[in-house]
Write a protein that holds these residues in place. Sequence first.
Motif, short mmCIF file in Angstrom:
data_model
loop_
_atom_site.label_atom_id
_atom_site.label_comp_id
_atom_site.label_asym_id
_atom_site.label_seq_id
_atom_site.Cartn_x
_atom_site.Cartn_y
_atom_site.Cartn_z
N SER A 388 23.39 -34.23 60.26
CA SER A 388 23.03 -33.72 58.94
C SER A 388 24.03 -32.67 58.48
CB SER A 388 21.62 -33.11 58.97
OG SER A 388 20.68 -34.04 59.50
N GLY A 393 27.07 -34.45 49.29
CA GLY A 393 26.08 -35.50 49.09
C GLY A 393 26.71 -36.80 48.59
N ILE A 394 25.88 -37.83 48.53
CA ILE A 394 26.32 -39.18 48.13
C ILE A 394 25.33 -39.73 47.13
CG2 ILE A 394 27.00 -41.46 48.97
CD1 ILE A 394 27.14 -40.23 51.80
N GLN A 399 26.02 -44.90 48.05
CA GLN A 399 25.40 -45.17 49.36
C GLN A 399 25.45 -46.66 49.72
OE1 GLN A 399 21.46 -43.40 49.87
NE2 GLN A 399 22.09 -41.60 48.69
N VAL A 440 21.84 -44.06 56.11
CA VAL A 440 22.18 -42.80 55.48
C VAL A 440 21.12 -42.45 54.45
CG1 VAL A 440 23.60 -43.96 53.73
CG2 VAL A 440 23.97 -41.52 54.22
N SER A 442 20.74 -39.37 51.45
CA SER A 442 21.55 -38.31 50.85
C SER A 442 21.13 -38.04 49.42
CB SER A 442 23.03 -38.71 50.89
OG SER A 442 23.83 -37.69 50.32
N GLN A 443 21.42 -36.82 48.98
CA GLN A 443 21.25 -36.40 47.59
C GLN A 443 22.47 -35.62 47.17
OE1 GLN A 443 17.58 -34.30 47.02
NE2 GLN A 443 16.30 -36.11 47.36
N SER A 448 23.82 -34.76 53.29
CA SER A 448 23.57 -36.12 53.76
C SER A 448 23.08 -36.08 55.20
CB SER A 448 24.84 -36.98 53.68
OG SER A 448 25.38 -36.95 52.37
N THR A 449 22.35 -37.11 55.58
CA THR A 449 21.88 -37.28 56.96
C THR A 449 22.15 -38.72 57.38
OG1 THR A 449 20.17 -35.60 56.74
CG2 THR A 449 19.94 -37.20 58.53
N PHE A 450 22.98 -38.88 58.39
CA PHE A 450 23.24 -40.19 58.98
C PHE A 450 22.36 -40.33 60.23
CE2 PHE A 450 26.87 -39.64 56.32
CZ PHE A 450 27.21 -40.91 55.89
#
Length: 458
Positions: A388, A393-394, A399, A440, A442-443, A448-450
């Motif tokens: 994280s 962000g994405i 995404q 993934v 994300s905002q 982001s969190t993978f």
Amino acid sequence: MKSSGKLSVGPASGAQYQLFRRSRLRLAIWYAGVMGTILTLLGLGVYQAIAHAHEVTIDREIKSVADAVHDAIEATVSSPGQLSRVPPQLLPDLCLSAETCLGPQNGPPHRLQRTYQYDYYIRIVDPASRLLATGGIRPEGLPVTAPFPPWQALQDEKGQDYHQVALALENESQEVWAYLMVGRSFQDFDQYLSSVRWSLLLGLLLSLALVTAASWWLSALAMRPIYQSYYQIQQFTADAAHELRTPLAAIRATAESVLRLPHISDKEAQETLTVVNRQSQRLTTLVSDLLLLSRLDSKQRPLVKSACCLQDLISDIVEEMAAFAIAEEIALAIDFQTQVPVVVFGDEEQLYRLVLNLVNNAITYTPAGGQVTLTLKRKQQQALVLVSDNGIGISLEQQAKIFDRFYRVDAARAGQAGNSGLGLAIAQSIAKSHSGSLTVASQLKQGSTFAFSLPALP
């Protein structure tokens, strides 16, 4: 690529599209041809089965009629001269050869007419092929020739088919004094088979039309992954050429600028070699990533699986990336949410590369002062690694493309970090090769969190 059965042209040229369309047409023709052949053979088989079943049924009925007449005649008659003794109740229309036969008599139905719905002809012939008596219908031009096999297929002068059974009539001394021949016309049978043929033909034509339409649709489904693979290879080749062209152009420009100088100082030579070395390292990394992806896709490199402790793997990665994180002013943290060692079965070198790429990607796209956290947890039989960050962000649109090769969320920032855009594609390939998943969430402007998960050992 659309799901309606059509091949979308996309970025392919008209000539390339025509090539795929011709391939699709040939594939559809093969589908239709094979299915048409199968349906035709199946139709012929059904037709033969129906014809054989009906023919056997009719022959069995002819034999039953012949047996009934044969037994009744043998019980009352033992020579040609006694044929007039045949009971009228059995054969009221029996006509001796010396009489004028006018056809079946009108009147009360006899035993055969009450028992069987079709008209039969009956002939009694001596061993020398002389006609002794007739009964039932009297077909014209039907041959009577010795020898008399048990079953015969005959034709009258009009070309009408008949089936006939011949039974020997014996006296008390077991001597054959005549032959009883019973048969019937196959005209109704031929008419029935004609209707069956037309039904099967119409059904076959309708089936072929449906098969042709289905073949065209199925060929589109079959060609779709080929077209997608072709487009991906084409796109990959173009992207790879573009990525390779940038460092090569930098090396060439640097070398040409130095060659134009009449004299070069040690400092200028040092700066030139530094640029060439940096671009060479970028080329080396890019080529290595391309080779790794190619091997992962083609499975040329077998997985060397063993038991891997994820706590140790994550700790080693954090230790390796600590200097890079400090240089980027990023806080790198670990959050082990289980005290029990989480062990998975996989290729430790590739799993290390996967998590390392995720961490490198997180640090690259996180502004100075941000934080990247590696979380390890276990959910039932799954090991879950979360990387994280609170970076840029994405977007939802990006995404969907984030795991594509050479795709970068921020090309300028990735280029400054020497990122080729292959890290997440490699991570995704490694995850798939280990029967795991990489997703993934994300905002924009929040991070982001993978999430990487794979089966854990008990």
